[in-house]
Enzyme design. Structure first.
Site: not given
Ligand code: GDP
Ligand code: IMO
Ligand code: MG
Length: 433
Positions: A222, A17, A41-42, A14
């Site tokens: 991840q 990416k 979750g991206h 998170d």
């Molecule tokens: P990922 O799993 O690495 O793709 O990241 P996620 O999408 O799960 O979580 C990142 C969150 O931060 C998402 O809700 C993005 O929309 C948000 N985000 C990304 N860059 C920024 C930033 O610079 N500022 C803010 N406020 N939100 C951001």
């Molecule tokens: P993105 O791509 C954050 C964490 C879970 C748990 C561990 C194992 O959005 O960054 P799993 O279901 O993979 O067997 O869970 O890894 N986990 C993540 N945490 N972002 C993710 O994906 C994750 N995918 C798995 O919370 O601790």
């Molecule tokens: Mg994510």
């Protein structure tokens, strides 16, 4: 070196990416997901639309060619839902799915839940999407692949065999458990029919198109610290969410990968269990969680938050051979004062030289901090205005913080992010891609 680029999260996921895969996809032809499944979750925000992808690569908003490669585990129902969502948005879908990616079945999700309970304090707090049990079956060589899914005459006997094995295992813990295998077969046969048009040998295809000069973004799911081989075992996931996972997860030789970019959040977040040395449990963490909207995309769980940990990021830079970093969510630290930055760990009165991968050792370490003055709260419009004006218009205290990250890591910064939208981005290296 080739022109391709890999986007890796350097912490526990998170990091943002999705936002940067989309950003870099502007200059690319193809985006490839190579690990994980719908545990990811991206999020991407662009042109007033918020996209959330679990499986579909983050090149979809720009209608780039998207490839789900062999290193992924695929829940066909989730993938079909995501395809449907894109169709509803009138997006052109240019998807290719590897015939050798593995398939998640309902009994994998059941086992995920059971195994979590059995592990007790060693459970990772998984997303319960069946990720671990599906990768376990892959390693045990009785898992089913997408090729099996799209060929019902192959699917039926293999599925019956796997179901029998899993049923006996699940019944050790839950003697009443059963599912109707015929209905699972019918359901999955139908998924196979719907997915068949997308299925190819992606390793062969990717090597061919790379040789023809197409540009690829490799999208990790991840984060480095969740990796099965080089992460916080057992508190992580079951794949290699790092640059090392790209070759095995796609069939692309190492020399064709190109640049590797590490995504670093301005603070740290973690979902699930496992030690987190810089974790905060006070009003500061609540404020950061609210400002950064730190709630899981997949499970909705509150993400744990803490100070940035440059010691574990340095480890990620080494493991992944990071060329440059991107710093995200700097705006989410607004009005946090002071801001702390972990630069090292102390154990038994000594400063450690290398990041201790073993959780029993990490638990005994004390983070060493530097302290920084924070920056004021600004409106979203103001952050956008700053992004358009460029680096010099950032708050001075933020520039000091960014410079300290660069100096401590001895790694250049390619881009910084001060909002979730594609436009809320400042590029420091125009030649990044
Ligand atoms: P990922 O799993 O690495 O793709 O990241 P996620 O999408 O799960 O979580 C990142 C969150 O931060 C998402 O809700 C993005 O929309 C948000 N985000 C990304 N860059 C920024 C930033 O610079 N500022 C803010 N406020 N939100 C951001
Ligand atoms: P993105 O791509 C954050 C964490 C879970 C748990 C561990 C194992 O959005 O960054 P799993 O279901 O993979 O067997 O869970 O890894 N986990 C993540 N945490 N972002 C993710 O994906 C994750 N995918 C798995 O919370 O601790
Ligand atoms: Mg994510």
């Amino acid at each position: 070196m080739s022109d391709n680029i890999a986007v890796i999260g350097l912490s526990w996921g998170d990091e943002g990416k999705g936002k940067f895969v989309d950003y870099l996809a502007q200059k690319a032809d193809i985006v490839v997901r190579y690990n994980g499944g719908n545990n990811a979750g991206h999020t991407i925000e662009a042109n007033g639309i918020k996209y959330k992808f679990k499986l579909i690569p983050s090149g979809a908003p720009l209608e780039k060619e998207c490839i789900i490669a062999n290193g992924c585990v695929v829940d066909p129902k989730v993938l079909l839902e995501e395809i449907d969502n894109l169709k509803k948005l009138d997006k052109k879908i240019n998807l290719k799915l590897s015939s050798t990616a593995h398939v998640i079945f309902p009994f994998h999700r059941v086992l995920d839940g059971l195994e979590e309970e059995l592990k007790g304090k060693y459970s990772a707090g998984t997303t319960k999407r069946g990720i671990g049990p599906t990768y376990s079956d892959k390693a045990a060589r009785w898992g089913l692949r997408i090729f099996d899914l799209i060929n019902p005459e192959i699917l039926k006997p293999k599925l019956e065999k796997l179901y029998h094995i899993k049923k006996n295992l699940i019944r050790v813990y839950d003697p009443t458990w059963d599912v109707d295998i015929d209905s699972i077969f019918e359901e999955y046969k139908s998924y196979g029919e719907q997915l068949k048009p997308y299925v190819i040998d992606t390793a062969y295809y990717l090597n061919k198109v790379l040789d023809s000069g197409k540009k690829v973004v490799f999208e990790a799911a991840q984060g480095n610290l969740l990796g099965i081989d080089h992460g916080c075992y057992p508190y992580g996931t079951s794949s290699n969410p790092n640059a090392l996972g790209i070759t095995a997860g796609t069939g692309i030789p190492p020399k064709k990968i190109g640049k590797v970019i590490g995504i670093v959040k301005a603070y740290t977040s973690r979902v699930g269990n496992g030690f987190f040395p810089t974790e905060l449990f006070n009003n500061t963490s609540e404020k950061i969680r609210e400002q950064g909207n730190e709630y899981g995309t997949v499970t909705g769980r509150s993400r744990r938050v803490g100070w940035i940990d440059l010691f574990n990021i340095k480890y990620g830079i080494m493991i992944n051979g990071i060329d440059k970093i991107v710093i995200t969510l700097l705006d989410a630290l607004q009005e946090i004062n002071p801001i702390k930055m972990c630069t090292a760990y102390e154990l038994d009165g000594k400063i450690l030289e290398s990041w201790p991968i073993q959780h029993e050792i990490i638990e005994k370490c004390k983070p060493i901090y530097r302290t920084f003055e924070g920056w004021e709260e600004l409106t979203r419009d103001k952050w956008l205005e700053i992004a358009l004006k460029g680096y010099d218009s950032l708050p001075d205290t933020m520039k000091v913080y960014i410079q300290a990250i660069k100096d401590e890591l001895q790694t250049d910064i390619a881009m910084i992010s001060i909002g979730p939208d594609r436009t809320e981005t400042i590029v420091l290296d125009e030649n990044i891609f």
